[in-house]
Design an enzyme around this catalytic site. Structure first.
Site, PDB file in Angstrom:
ATOM      1  N   HIS A 256      59.650  22.228  30.527  1.00  0.00           N
ATOM      2  CA  HIS A 256      59.543  22.847  29.244  1.00  0.00           C
ATOM      3  C   HIS A 256      59.371  24.536  29.591  1.00  0.00           C
ATOM      4  O   HIS A 256      59.942  25.307  28.524  1.00  0.00           O
ATOM      5  CB  HIS A 256      58.059  22.451  28.665  1.00  0.00           C
ATOM      6  CG  HIS A 256      58.258  21.311  27.748  1.00  0.00           C
ATOM      7  ND1 HIS A 256      58.855  21.546  26.480  1.00  0.00           N
ATOM      8  CD2 HIS A 256      57.907  20.270  27.655  1.00  0.00           C
ATOM      9  CE1 HIS A 256      59.146  20.438  25.658  1.00  0.00           C
ATOM     10  NE2 HIS A 256      58.228  19.456  26.573  1.00  0.00           N
ATOM     11  N   GLU A 322      46.858  18.093  26.501  1.00  0.00           N
ATOM     12  CA  GLU A 322      47.713  17.728  25.357  1.00  0.00           C
ATOM     13  C   GLU A 322      48.287  16.532  25.388  1.00  0.00           C
ATOM     14  O   GLU A 322      48.343  15.684  24.433  1.00  0.00           O
ATOM     15  CB  GLU A 322      48.916  18.903  25.527  1.00  0.00           C
ATOM     16  CG  GLU A 322      49.833  18.884  24.139  1.00  0.00           C
ATOM     17  CD  GLU A 322      51.021  19.803  24.473  1.00  0.00           C
ATOM     18  OE1 GLU A 322      51.164  20.271  25.665  1.00  0.00           O
ATOM     19  OE2 GLU A 322      51.661  20.138  23.682  1.00  0.00           O
ATOM     20  N   HIS A 323      49.190  16.133  26.330  1.00  0.00           N
ATOM     21  CA  HIS A 323      49.570  14.695  26.769  1.00  0.00           C
ATOM     22  C   HIS A 323      49.002  14.094  28.039  1.00  0.00           C
ATOM     23  O   HIS A 323      48.537  14.458  28.684  1.00  0.00           O
ATOM     24  CB  HIS A 323      51.023  14.855  27.461  1.00  0.00           C
ATOM     25  CG  HIS A 323      51.762  15.637  26.403  1.00  0.00           C
ATOM     26  ND1 HIS A 323      52.348  16.958  26.439  1.00  0.00           N
ATOM     27  CD2 HIS A 323      52.534  15.323  25.001  1.00  0.00           C
ATOM     28  CE1 HIS A 323      53.080  17.575  25.476  1.00  0.00           C
ATOM     29  NE2 HIS A 323      53.325  16.373  24.506  1.00  0.00           N
TER      30      HIS A 323
END
Lengths: 429, 429
Positions: A256, A322-323
């Site tokens: 990312h 977040e994940h």
């Protein structure tokens, strides 16, 4: 040099890993303030000036209704977006809350859910323009019943890509607004002659976008979603997991951006070393975006070896990722102990990429520990609770003595108390 | 001079009534920034310095555990607070959401609700110290499962009033922190040696409190509730309503403060005049807080006469009042058309004071049109959604082609795409 492996013992402080880099926005806020003011007072003209200055472009118009789109997109892309829409829709329709009506002390009390009327979904431009994010932002708003949904995105030299229009159309957006950065956010928040005002603005962006959102929400001009920082994954895995798969998941996060963080928590040093070796191998075998992946893996990522899986869970609850992936034998049992996470991926066949694209969960999630207090994007993001009560004359009379005492204590008896008393049947004296 | 009556026709702009005064916080933000920084770096010592400077007090300690309270409160007050707690608890327990589990493309997707762990309820001091507001802030947090709830409030010369302690104990708060203004908010947000950090800060305050909340939430230090402005009521009534009762309700709003707004929307000029006359009479007969009530009635309040009740509803939806009363023959029908309001009071026996104190709905509500995008305080304020998915091997294989297309389009195929592909059974070539 690859990913860092560290046995977590009394001598090792996890504080620096928990304290993720917070953007310092002080300077940006000062830069953004005059841009907002210009757009507020000069409207489209100011947006045009800033677009020329920052984007080096002079668009002939900013507002592009989606139904007017005459282009075509790659049929394979359209089919994939349609399938994603199908799954996202099923999961998000299931989130629609029921209204509430309950009897309390003889009175009807309740909640009715109503949608926000106008929403802007901000979408970064260039390489970070993701059709999948358009679906994630627009579809829940559409299901909630938002009347006007516009996508605000920086203009591009080649015009609006067909892939963006296709995603906007499939998701059900009303328009694409080609105005980026702080000026785009300001235009969507104040409204201009050509750009309708939105009351709620969501979606990630660069620091100018974030600063504009914070200033405008602080002034009560708009509502915003929770602030977005770099993306991150935390994987809890034991040696029953496949090191090759876990390495792939960590690298998928690293892909990312340089500031992405990929954290593996495990109870096995042997497993940790296998995963590290797989990462080294993969970085050689899959060279695309190598600099980005290397920076993320070497500077932001960790393999942490804890004494046991419960300690991994405790750390995860503090980190509030977040994940979160749980790839252990007892992943269901561990999941019951999870308190804070944006989106959780359970078992060996649930890599984050499934949620990013197709499973149906939302991928717009709180980062930087935000999941300790904020939710992932969902239908509820666009609904609010209108509470109501219908009081009976009988209940009014029975409850008046309490109102009298409380309003007297608070010095508000003359009117607050009176507004109840005046409704009571007159008694003979 | 009394309340203004105006027939709403084409020549009359409602814009100035809709545009309620927004606090200009720019100067306050600059004043507050160094206070936050001092408290962040110097902790209790800085709180002590600012308390001496602003409150002219030197408290021996800031943190007062509620279970340690040895005082007693007026039994009538305690009984009223207990009754209020009972009703608030019934209504707010009914708001607890159910977890969600749904099958999508063969996979289990779901939502689990988990509470925020630590919450500060800010309570203004002095005359504006309302035990009822303590109940409204603390009880929903307690029901949601928040682990540590503290009330932060300015210190008072006479120490903490027993009424405040009684409310805190009945509501279930853990502690009262005697630190006010920006320094109180900063201490609760960063934590000091003697004051625990809260992750979420709610409750109304003066402009220093508001500015501190905005700055700290903008920096990602805390989450906050929606910004609070002056209180307001909008009453929709026809000539079936009792003008004396409606006047009492408008005055009950005016009693809150000089900046409070009370708006009556009606379809009858005759009724309008009767209400205005009742207000004039009441201002003479009930002289307590006369200056405050007069200022609110004369400068902030209106009686607006619309051509029909539907136009009243349209205006109300634009105004998005904090409190909405509907006192018409067909109040249930009109309520179905209401889209935006904090708390709605239906029929002749539902004055706002019932919701302020005893009915069970919450009285911490969005003001200044905020109900167009924000909710009243409730159990959901303190819960967040953790989403999850468990993907099956079979579904992974079926959905992979879509992930491939989407990740390729977004330039993230090498790792995102790979993390799915690597899990698929090898095929013979």
């Amino acid at each position: 040099m690859g990913i860092r492996i560290r046995e977590v013992d009394a001598g090792f402080s996890l504080e620096s890993i928990l304290q993720r880099a917070k953007q310092d926005l002080n300077d940006t806020l000062s830069l953004v303030r005059p841009i907002l003011e210009e757009v507020r007072t000069r409207g489209d003209e100011a947006v045009r000036d800033f677009t020329l200055k920052f984007d080096k472009l002079e668009p002939s118009s900013f507002y592009h209704p989606v139904p007017d789109w005459k282009g075509t997109a790659d049929p394979e892309l359209v089919a994939a977006l349609e399938k994603a829409k199908e799954n996202i829709s099923i999961f998000h329709k299931a989130q629609m809350p029921s209204d509430l009506d309950v009897q309390v002390s003889g009175n009807s009390l309740g909640i009715r859910y109503t949608p926000i009327e106008s929403v802007t979904v901000y979408a970064p431009g260039g390489k970070a323009l993701y059709p999948s994010t358009i679906l994630m932002g627009v579809i829940p708003a559409k299901i909630a019943g938002v009347k006007h949904i516009q996508i605000v995105t920086p203009p591009q030299k080649e015009g609006i890509p067909d892939g963006l229009f296709a995603a906007a159309k499939i998701a059900g957006a009303d328009a694409i607004v080609t105005a980026g950065g702080a000026q785009g956010i300001a235009a969507a928040s104040y409204g201009t002659k050509s750009i309708p005002r939105s009351e709620f603005v969501i979606g990630p962006g660069n620091k100018f976008v974030t600063a504009a959102k914070i200033l405008l929400s602080g002034q009560g001009v708009i509502g915003i979603d929770s602030p977005a920082g770099p993306s991150e994954v935390l994987v809890i895995a034991d040696d029953s997991a496949n090191p090759n798969w876990v390495a792939a998941d960590l690298l998928s996060q690293a892909e990312h951006g340089e500031d992405s963080a990929a954290i593996l928590c495990t109870d096995s040093m042997g497993f940790a070393k296998k995963v590290a070796a797989e990462i080294d191998l993969a970085l050689k075998e899959r060279p695309k975006r190598a600099d980005i992946k290397k920076a993320s893996i070497e500077n932001e990522s960790w393999i942490l070896v804890f004494p046991n899986l419960d300690s991994c869970v405790d750390f995860s609850n503090l980190y509030a990722p977040e994940h979160l992936e749980i790839q252990t034998k007892n992943y269901k049992e561990l999941f019951r102990k999870i308190k804070h996470a944006g989106s959780v991926f359970l078992g060996p066949y649930s890599p984050v990429a499934m949620g990013d694209y197709i499973s149906g969960t939302n991928h717009i999630l709180p980062t930087a520990g935000g999941s300790r207090i904020f939710s992932s994007l969902g239908v509820m993001t666009f609904l609010k609770r209108v509470t109501y009560q219908e009081v009976t004359r009988d209940s009014l009379e029975k409850l008046y003595p309490y109102v009298k005492v409380l309003s007297e204590f608070e010095g508000l008896d003359e009117e607050h108390g009176n507004s109840v008393k005046v409704r009571l049947p007159k008694r003979e004296v």
